[in-house]
Scaffold this motif. Structure first.
Motif, short mmCIF file in Angstrom:
data_model
loop_
_atom_site.label_atom_id
_atom_site.label_comp_id
_atom_site.label_asym_id
_atom_site.label_seq_id
_atom_site.Cartn_x
_atom_site.Cartn_y
_atom_site.Cartn_z
N UNK A 46 0.83 -1.21 0.00
CA UNK A 46 0.00 0.00 0.00
C UNK A 46 0.86 1.26 0.00
N UNK A 47 2.16 1.10 -0.14
CA UNK A 47 3.10 2.23 -0.08
C UNK A 47 3.05 2.94 1.27
N UNK A 48 2.94 2.14 2.33
CA UNK A 48 2.94 2.66 3.70
C UNK A 48 4.21 3.46 3.93
N UNK A 49 4.05 4.65 4.49
CA UNK A 49 5.18 5.51 4.81
C UNK A 49 5.37 5.52 6.32
N UNK A 50 6.40 4.84 6.85
CA UNK A 50 6.58 4.78 8.29
C UNK A 50 6.87 6.14 8.94
N UNK A 51 7.22 7.13 8.17
CA UNK A 51 7.50 8.46 8.72
C UNK A 51 6.25 9.32 8.88
N UNK A 52 5.18 8.91 8.22
CA UNK A 52 3.93 9.64 8.35
C UNK A 52 3.37 9.42 9.75
N UNK A 53 2.73 10.40 10.31
CA UNK A 53 2.24 10.34 11.69
C UNK A 53 0.86 9.70 11.81
N UNK A 54 0.29 9.32 10.68
CA UNK A 54 -1.04 8.73 10.69
C UNK A 54 -1.05 7.41 9.93
N UNK A 55 -2.05 6.61 10.23
CA UNK A 55 -2.37 5.43 9.42
C UNK A 55 -3.59 5.80 8.58
N UNK A 56 -3.51 5.58 7.28
CA UNK A 56 -4.65 5.81 6.41
C UNK A 56 -5.69 4.72 6.63
N UNK A 57 -6.91 4.97 6.20
CA UNK A 57 -8.00 4.01 6.43
C UNK A 57 -7.66 2.61 5.92
N UNK A 58 -7.12 2.43 4.70
CA UNK A 58 -6.79 1.07 4.25
C UNK A 58 -5.72 0.41 5.11
N UNK A 59 -4.80 1.21 5.63
CA UNK A 59 -3.76 0.68 6.51
C UNK A 59 -4.37 0.23 7.84
N UNK A 60 -5.30 1.03 8.36
CA UNK A 60 -5.99 0.66 9.60
C UNK A 60 -6.77 -0.64 9.38
N UNK A 61 -7.44 -0.75 8.25
CA UNK A 61 -8.19 -1.97 7.94
C UNK A 61 -7.27 -3.18 7.88
#
Length: 70
Positions: A46-61
């Motif tokens: 999903x191209x998760x960015x570990x430096x981002x301070x949030x989890x996007x909805x698909x990442x949370x799912x």
């Protein structure tokens, strides 16, 4: 009932460990995520960015799908 949405990383971690301090909860969630290779692979796809301070909805799912609801 848990509702997937965009969550701050500490915010989501505290849902899993409500009695912990935010930093401790986040470190624990991070260990759980890294301890599940299938979840790590899914987040990377999903191209998760570990430096981002949030989890996007698909990442949370994906997290909830692998770790269960908080």
């Amino acid at each position: 009932m848990f509702i997937p949405r965009i969550y701050g990383k500490a915010e989501l971690a505290l849902l899993y460990q409500p009695l912990s301090k935010p930093e401790t909860a986040w470190k624990t969630l991070y260990r759980w995520i890294n301890g599940c290779p299938m979840l790590v692979e899914e987040l990377q796809s999903m191209n998760y960015n570990p430096r981002r301070r949030t989890f996007l909805k698909p990442e949370v799912e994906a997290i909830v799908g692998h770790l269960g609801e908080p």
